[in-house]
Design an enzyme around this catalytic site. Structure first.
Site, PDB file in Angstrom:
ATOM      1  N   HIS A  48      -5.191 -47.905  26.294  1.00 58.10           N
ATOM      2  CA  HIS A  48      -5.525 -48.747  25.228  1.00 58.10           C
ATOM      3  C   HIS A  48      -4.123 -48.938  24.307  1.00 58.10           C
ATOM      4  O   HIS A  48      -3.861 -48.290  23.492  1.00 58.10           O
ATOM      5  CB  HIS A  48      -6.517 -48.185  24.387  1.00 58.10           C
ATOM      6  CG  HIS A  48      -6.782 -49.029  22.977  1.00 58.10           C
ATOM      7  ND1 HIS A  48      -7.841 -48.916  22.466  1.00 58.10           N
ATOM      8  CD2 HIS A  48      -6.183 -50.119  22.444  1.00 58.10           C
ATOM      9  CE1 HIS A  48      -7.981 -49.832  21.399  1.00 58.10           C
ATOM     10  NE2 HIS A  48      -6.883 -50.546  21.437  1.00 58.10           N
ATOM     11  N   GLU A  75     -14.285 -49.769  15.460  1.00 60.16           N
ATOM     12  CA  GLU A  75     -13.099 -49.409  14.708  1.00 60.16           C
ATOM     13  C   GLU A  75     -13.149 -49.795  13.168  1.00 60.16           C
ATOM     14  O   GLU A  75     -12.990 -48.713  12.376  1.00 60.16           O
ATOM     15  CB  GLU A  75     -12.121 -50.746  15.217  1.00 60.16           C
ATOM     16  CG  GLU A  75     -10.680 -50.398  14.634  1.00 60.16           C
ATOM     17  CD  GLU A  75      -9.479 -51.579  15.062  1.00 60.16           C
ATOM     18  OE1 GLU A  75      -9.926 -52.406  15.561  1.00 60.16           O
ATOM     19  OE2 GLU A  75      -8.371 -51.362  14.800  1.00 60.16           O
ATOM     20  N   ASP A 132      -2.297 -47.829  21.133  1.00 62.79           N
ATOM     21  CA  ASP A 132      -2.887 -49.259  20.389  1.00 62.79           C
ATOM     22  C   ASP A 132      -1.680 -50.308  20.299  1.00 62.79           C
ATOM     23  O   ASP A 132      -1.679 -51.120  21.294  1.00 62.79           O
ATOM     24  CB  ASP A 132      -3.669 -49.176  19.227  1.00 62.79           C
ATOM     25  CG  ASP A 132      -4.469 -50.318  18.835  1.00 62.79           C
ATOM     26  OD1 ASP A 132      -4.810 -51.010  19.562  1.00 62.79           O
ATOM     27  OD2 ASP A 132      -5.027 -50.355  17.628  1.00 62.79           O
ATOM     28  N   ASP A 133      -1.150 -50.239  19.247  1.00 64.30           N
ATOM     29  CA  ASP A 133       0.095 -51.175  19.029  1.00 64.30           C
ATOM     30  C   ASP A 133       1.269 -50.202  18.374  1.00 64.30           C
ATOM     31  O   ASP A 133       1.847 -50.144  17.399  1.00 64.30           O
ATOM     32  CB  ASP A 133      -0.249 -52.100  17.833  1.00 64.30           C
ATOM     33  CG  ASP A 133      -1.563 -52.853  18.358  1.00 64.30           C
ATOM     34  OD1 ASP A 133      -1.689 -53.775  19.240  1.00 64.30           O
ATOM     35  OD2 ASP A 133      -2.675 -52.708  17.877  1.00 64.30           O
TER      36      ASP A 133
HETATM   37  N1  ADE Z   1      -5.330 -56.353  18.692  1.00 58.90           N
HETATM   38  C1  ADE Z   1      -4.359 -55.402  18.659  1.00 58.90           C
HETATM   39  N2  ADE Z   1      -4.713 -54.394  18.046  1.00 58.90           N
HETATM   40  C2  ADE Z   1      -5.860 -54.472  17.781  1.00 58.90           C
HETATM   41  C3  ADE Z   1      -6.742 -53.370  17.152  1.00 58.90           C
HETATM   42  N3  ADE Z   1      -6.197 -52.330  16.793  1.00 58.90           N
HETATM   43  N4  ADE Z   1      -8.007 -53.767  16.808  1.00 58.90           N
HETATM   44  C4  ADE Z   1      -8.423 -55.161  17.154  1.00 58.90           C
HETATM   45  N5  ADE Z   1      -7.656 -55.861  17.687  1.00 58.90           N
HETATM   46  C5  ADE Z   1      -6.156 -55.783  17.967  1.00 58.90           C
HETATM   47 ZN    ZN Z   2      -6.483 -52.308  20.375  1.00 62.99          ZN
END
Ligand code: ADE
Ligand code: ZN
Length: 334
Positions: free
Chosen positions: A16, A207, A285-286
């Site tokens: 992810h 989430e 994630d990011d």
């Molecule tokens: N796009 C990038 N990161 C995300 C996240 N945490 N939740 C939903 N969409 C995303």
């Molecule tokens: Zn994500």
């Protein structure tokens, strides 16, 4: 702590990570200059790398983050930009002993700006080949539908990706962006078609929104993996089903913390999922936006939960066993 060193050295699978979410501020500014992209002048956050990073440290919600995420990626224009982005992520992931990565990308965020789908995919694919060659790192692409667009728009994006989902250049289908108000069932048309074709399916659910979104992703969309998915405590019956059917939950601890889904890492359902045998993995994630890559996420979990070596072994084995790489590759990793 000895375990932190062990966690660093263990071979890891990441399931992810959004490639656009690995766009570090220095590359963002470099690309903006190269491509003559005007970043918002009325937002002081874009004054420098430092001010941007400081703003990233103060996210209030998923949407507050997505605002910056979608601006950041407007700097990606040419094939080489997408290649540079993905290669930088693979290089960083390799430095933390990631041996296989399944990474998301958001074609709609680029095609709506006039970037061709092929440009994106060609760039990412080039980076994948180089990462395999340079680091032995294998990877797969997962195409995300952006749920803040209409289901009809998303279906068009799905159809554009379909040939590459069928020829294997793209490994699976995902659903991301603003969760609340955009429940999974709205995107049934695309997922039903993908399911009929035997494609791999995942979706962000649980989430910010409640556990009913997780149920919808499984029941209405047929997902066999759920991204984030931290809400199963709200539905004990569904929790048992995730364990029974081995539906992988891809947890992203620092993301949940930074986007205020939780106030402290200790609020994550790590203990409950371990006890109930709900399979989960730990992911970034990011990473460019949340202050850490996979290693920092592992360490945050260890700091909060003090897991045993055996518990970490279970987590890592599930992450490999339920990944979308070939059985051959799984055997190599395990
Ligand atoms: N796009 C990038 N990161 C995300 C996240 N945490 N939740 C939903 N969409 C995303
Ligand atoms: Zn994500």
């Amino acid at each position: 702590d000895k375990l932190h060193n062990l966690l660093r050295d263990l071979p890891k699978v990441e399931a992810h990570c959004h490639l656009e979410g690995s766009l570090e501020p220095d590359l963002l500014f470099e690309l903006a200059a190269r491509n003559n992209i005007n970043l918002p002048k009325d937002d002081e956050a874009f004054a420098s790398v430092e001010s941007l990073l400081a703003r990233y440290g103060r996210f209030t919600s998923l949407d507050d983050f997505l605002h910056y995420y979608f601006i950041g990626m407007t700097t990606l224009v040419a094939r080489d930009d997408f290649e540079a982005l993905a290669y930088a992520y693979f290089k960083k992931a390799h430095s933390q002993n990631v041996v296989h990565a399944e990474v998301f990308f958001d074609p709609q965020a680029h095609t709506t700006r006039g970037v061709k789908f092929e440009t994106i995919l060609d760039g990412f694919e080039k980076a994948q080949e180089r990462a395999k060659q340079d680091f032995g790192l294998t990877s797969e692409l997962i195409v995300c539908l952006l749920r803040h667009f209409s289901p009809a728009d998303c279906h068009q994006a799905y159809l554009e990706a379909l040939p590459d989902l069928q020829n294997g250049r793209i490994c699976g289908l995902g659903l991301s962006s603003t969760e609340k108000g955009n429940p999974p069932h709205l995107f049934k048309q695309s997922y039903e078609d993908a399911k009929k074709r035997g494609l791999r399916l995942t979706a962000h659910a649980g989430e910010e929104a409640d556990v009913s979104y997780m149920r919808s992703a499984v029941d209405d969309l047929g997902c066999r993996r759920i991204d984030h998915g931290i809400r199963l405590k709200e539905d004990p019956e569904l929790l048992k089903r995730f364990a029974r059917e081995k539906i992988l939950v891809t947890i992203c601890p620092l993301s949940n913390l930074e986007l205020k889904s939780i106030k402290d890492i200790s609020e994550l359902p790590i203990r409950e999922y371990l006890d109930a045998k709900v399979p989960f993995s730990i992911n970034s994630d990011d990473p460019a936006y949340f202050g850490g890559y996979i290693q920092e996420n592992y360490c945050a979990v260890q700091q909060a939960f003090h897991l045993s070596v055996e518990e970490w072994a279970d987590i890592l084995i599930n992450a490999v066993a339920l990944s979308w790489c070939s059985d051959e590759r799984k055997d190599e990793i395990l």
